[in-house]
Scaffold this active site. Structure first.
Site, PDB file in Angstrom:
ATOM      1  N   ALA A  10       0.809  -1.217   0.000  1.00 45.92           N
ATOM      2  CA  ALA A  10       0.000   0.000   0.000  1.00 45.92           C
ATOM      3  C   ALA A  10       0.841   1.265   0.000  1.00 45.92           C
ATOM      4  O   ALA A  10       0.335   2.358  -0.230  1.00 45.92           O
ATOM      5  CB  ALA A  10      -0.931   0.001   1.207  1.00 45.92           C
ATOM      6  N   ARG A  15      10.262   7.839  -3.126  1.00 41.51           N
ATOM      7  CA  ARG A  15      11.532   8.055  -3.806  1.00 41.51           C
ATOM      8  C   ARG A  15      11.564   7.519  -5.242  1.00 41.51           C
ATOM      9  O   ARG A  15      12.582   7.611  -5.923  1.00 41.51           O
ATOM     10  CB  ARG A  15      12.675   7.441  -2.988  1.00 41.51           C
ATOM     11  CG  ARG A  15      13.060   8.338  -1.818  1.00 41.51           C
ATOM     12  CD  ARG A  15      14.247   7.768  -1.101  1.00 41.51           C
ATOM     13  NE  ARG A  15      13.899   6.642  -0.249  1.00 41.51           N
ATOM     14  CZ  ARG A  15      14.738   5.676   0.086  1.00 41.51           C
ATOM     15  NH1 ARG A  15      15.973   5.675  -0.373  1.00 41.51           N
ATOM     16  NH2 ARG A  15      14.351   4.700   0.886  1.00 41.51           N
ATOM     17  N   GLN A  73      -6.055  -0.367   2.134  1.00 34.27           N
ATOM     18  CA  GLN A  73      -5.601   0.339   3.327  1.00 34.27           C
ATOM     19  C   GLN A  73      -5.617   1.833   3.020  1.00 34.27           C
ATOM     20  O   GLN A  73      -4.833   2.317   2.207  1.00 34.27           O
ATOM     21  CB  GLN A  73      -4.177  -0.093   3.707  1.00 34.27           C
ATOM     22  CG  GLN A  73      -3.712   0.518   5.022  1.00 34.27           C
ATOM     23  CD  GLN A  73      -2.195   0.481   5.191  1.00 34.27           C
ATOM     24  OE1 GLN A  73      -1.454   0.296   4.238  1.00 34.27           O
ATOM     25  NE2 GLN A  73      -1.742   0.681   6.405  1.00 34.27           N
ATOM     26  N   ASN A 223      13.290   0.930  -3.358  1.00 32.99           N
ATOM     27  CA  ASN A 223      12.767   2.202  -2.865  1.00 32.99           C
ATOM     28  C   ASN A 223      13.012   3.337  -3.849  1.00 32.99           C
ATOM     29  O   ASN A 223      12.449   4.404  -3.712  1.00 32.99           O
ATOM     30  CB  ASN A 223      13.414   2.560  -1.520  1.00 32.99           C
ATOM     31  CG  ASN A 223      13.061   1.530  -0.456  1.00 32.99           C
ATOM     32  OD1 ASN A 223      11.896   1.308  -0.163  1.00 32.99           O
ATOM     33  ND2 ASN A 223      14.063   0.864   0.081  1.00 32.99           N
ATOM     34  N   ARG A 329       5.757  -9.938 -37.584  1.00 32.69           N
ATOM     35  CA  ARG A 329       4.721  -9.413 -36.692  1.00 32.69           C
ATOM     36  C   ARG A 329       3.711 -10.493 -36.289  1.00 32.69           C
ATOM     37  O   ARG A 329       3.706 -11.594 -36.839  1.00 32.69           O
ATOM     38  CB  ARG A 329       4.053  -8.221 -37.365  1.00 32.69           C
ATOM     39  CG  ARG A 329       5.018  -7.025 -37.466  1.00 32.69           C
ATOM     40  CD  ARG A 329       4.448  -5.919 -38.311  1.00 32.69           C
ATOM     41  NE  ARG A 329       3.107  -5.549 -37.863  1.00 32.69           N
ATOM     42  CZ  ARG A 329       2.240  -4.889 -38.620  1.00 32.69           C
ATOM     43  NH1 ARG A 329       2.551  -4.516 -39.846  1.00 32.69           N
ATOM     44  NH2 ARG A 329       1.039  -4.597 -38.142  1.00 32.69           N
ATOM     45  N   TYR A 362       6.784  -6.560 -48.283  1.00 28.91           N
ATOM     46  CA  TYR A 362       5.770  -6.603 -47.239  1.00 28.91           C
ATOM     47  C   TYR A 362       4.784  -7.719 -47.561  1.00 28.91           C
ATOM     48  O   TYR A 362       4.125  -7.695 -48.597  1.00 28.91           O
ATOM     49  CB  TYR A 362       5.027  -5.267 -47.108  1.00 28.91           C
ATOM     50  CG  TYR A 362       3.865  -5.368 -46.136  1.00 28.91           C
ATOM     51  CD1 TYR A 362       4.101  -5.747 -44.814  1.00 28.91           C
ATOM     52  CD2 TYR A 362       2.555  -5.149 -46.548  1.00 28.91           C
ATOM     53  CE1 TYR A 362       3.049  -5.895 -43.926  1.00 28.91           C
ATOM     54  CE2 TYR A 362       1.490  -5.291 -45.655  1.00 28.91           C
ATOM     55  CZ  TYR A 362       1.756  -5.665 -44.347  1.00 28.91           C
ATOM     56  OH  TYR A 362       0.716  -5.821 -43.465  1.00 28.91           O
TER      57      TYR A 362
END
Ligand code: UD1
Ligand code: CA
Length: 456
Positions: A10, A15, A73, A223, A329, A362
């Site tokens: 929570a 930082r 919370q 952190n 792709r 293509y």
């Protein structure tokens, strides 16, 4: 043994300087908390409860799963208060294991060893040369734990203690509510500390034991972005070492990033700077050239992917050669011994065995048969501005250079298409089809000259 796992997630992560909740920042391509959830599952957790708060509903939205319950919370009054929010979701008969959403590398083996010892409270600790920032494990003369003290509340002597609290604890579930009810927030941060549960358990006559992590990195938390980057390198170094130990050849273990699940056959070789994402399966003798990005790809035995190739959601057959500079792709399936060369893009197409598109093409929404040769500059025009259409190229077709195939269109078996053709109707099998744009030479024509200003 039945266990409840509670993952505390929570906190804000000030930082990180980010709008995203800290636990959703990614390590090896997956949110930090996803690694913790995977560890919980590996332990056979009956229930996983994630305590979330900062960043609103992003955590439950991202991590939603039938085996996870989410407890909110709000506001975030400390780790003890966070565990309190999970209480309604815990099954009383099972031991409760508390994990942190921002400590992603802890191993199931380490936690398992901890759980084997529960009949009371077990705290996972670590011996650090540089313990700054962590809660310290305070012991009496007989070496028994008496309490955990947060650095901000510690005396000078306590700060010298090098054994730290990792935050990870196993607790007898029936006792938790009573202990948490007694927590006070009379400390330097004005928070309800989960760590105070240790002294409360002892006062209650419950034993408190510790298990030490063998590897300090297991308990490292995130952190800041700096720590996240450090953990990423740690994770990747381990992943690379595992591959080397399995017999995969890596040109440089420091220049490979695995962001998902990689499975390799024997004698696979991977050159530098490759990124492998999602589920990647490489068959025996596959070679991946430098600077390739592969995402959710299956590659058959003996195939060589040349440098600078990008493959996304595709199945590549055995003995193929793809790249350099190819782009494959989603929805593409290449059969055996298919060659896709430089600057060729293939999307949502099947290309059967022994077919080739070696240069600048293509191929989209197409079904290409066996032994087909697609010339340089050939384009399937699959999109009419509103809908996409399929191109079918049957076996043994030869398509010359610079051809446009305007879909929907079928090129019959064994047909040859002349260079520069624009094919808008089906081409019959076995015949040569081309479109005429006659070559003209103009007699007497002169190239215009640049006018030169005459000098006065
Ligand atoms: C905590 C421990 C400390 C330990 C360290 C290990 C306490 C009081 N201290 O300190 O002894 O050495 O972890 O990394 O427990 N969280 C919530 N709700 C809150 C506050 C925190 O869910 O109200 C969550 C955070 O998201 C995070 C975890 O709990 O996942 C730890 O919180 P954090 O504020 O980072 O605790 P530390 O000060 O690092
Ligand atoms: Ca922390």
């Amino acid at each position: 043994m039945a266990i409840n796992v509670v993952i505390l997630a929570a906190g804000q992560g000030k930082r990180m300087y980010s709008r995203r909740p800290k636990v959703l920042h990614e390590l090896a391509g997956r949110p930090l908390i996803a690694h913790v959830i995977e560890t919980a599952r590996a332990l056979g957790a009956g229930r996983i409860c994630v305590v979330y708060g900062h960043g609103g509903e992003q955590v439950p939205q991202t991590m939603k799963s039938p085996d996870i319950v989410f407890a909110r919370q709000e506001p975030q009054l400390g780790t003890g208060h966070a565990l309190q929010q999970a209480l309604p979701h815990l099954s009383a008969a099972a031991t409760t294991l508390v994990l942190y959403g921002d400590v992603p590398l802890v191993r199931p083996e380490t936690l398992g060893a901890m759980l084997d010892r529960t009949k009371g409270v077990v705290v996972l600790t670590a011996e650090l040369d540089e313990p700054t920032g962590y809660g310290r494990i305070v012991r009496d003369k007989t070496d028994r734990v008496t309490k955990i003290v947060e650095e901000k509340d510690a005396s000078k002597a306590e700060r010298k203690i090098r054994e730290v609290n990792t935050g990870i604890m196993a607790l007898p579930t029936r006792k938790i509510a009573g202990w948490l009810g007694k927590l006070k927030n009379h400390n330097s941060q004005g928070e309800y500390y989960l760590t105070d549960i240790v002294a409360l358990a002892l006062a209650d006559g419950v034993a408190v034991k510790t298990t030490k992590t063998r590897e300090a990195w297991e308990m490292m938390g995130v952190n800041s972005k700096t720590q996240l980057a450090q953990l990423e390198r740690l994770y990747q170094a381990q992943a690379a070492n595992r591959l080397l130990e399995q017999g995969v050849s890596l040109a440089d273990p420091l220049r490979l990033d695995v962001r998902g699940q990689l499975t390799c056959g024997t004698d696979v070789r991977i050159d530098i700077n490759c990124v492998l994402e999602g589920k990647v399966t490489l068959g025996a003798d596959v070679e991946i050239g430098a600077n390739c990005v592969l995402r959710n790809v299956e590659i058959g035995a003996g195939t060589r992917i040349e440098p600078f190739t990008h493959i996304d959601e595709a199945v590549i057959g055995a003995g193929c050669r793809v790249g350099p500079y190819a782009r494959i792709r989603p929805g593409t399936r290449l059969g055996e011994d298919v060659h896709i060369g430089n600057f060729v893009e293939v999307k949502n197409s099947e290309v059967a065995a022994h077919s080739k598109a070696n240069h600048l093409a293509y191929v989209g929404d197409s079904t290409v048969g066996r032994n087909v040769n697609i010339g340089a500059g050939t384009i399937t025009c699959n999109y009419d501005g509103a809908n996409k259409h399929r191109t079918v190229i049957e076996d043994d077709v030869h398509i010359g250079s610079d051809v446009q195939l305007v879909a929907p269109v079928t090129i019959g078996k064994g047909a040859t298409i002349g260079a520069g053709a624009t094919i808008t109707k089906d081409a019959p099998p076995g015949k040569l089809t081309f479109t005429k744009a006659e070559q003209v030479t103009k007699p007497g024509w002169q190239r215009p000259q640049k006018k030169v200003r005459s000098e006065k």
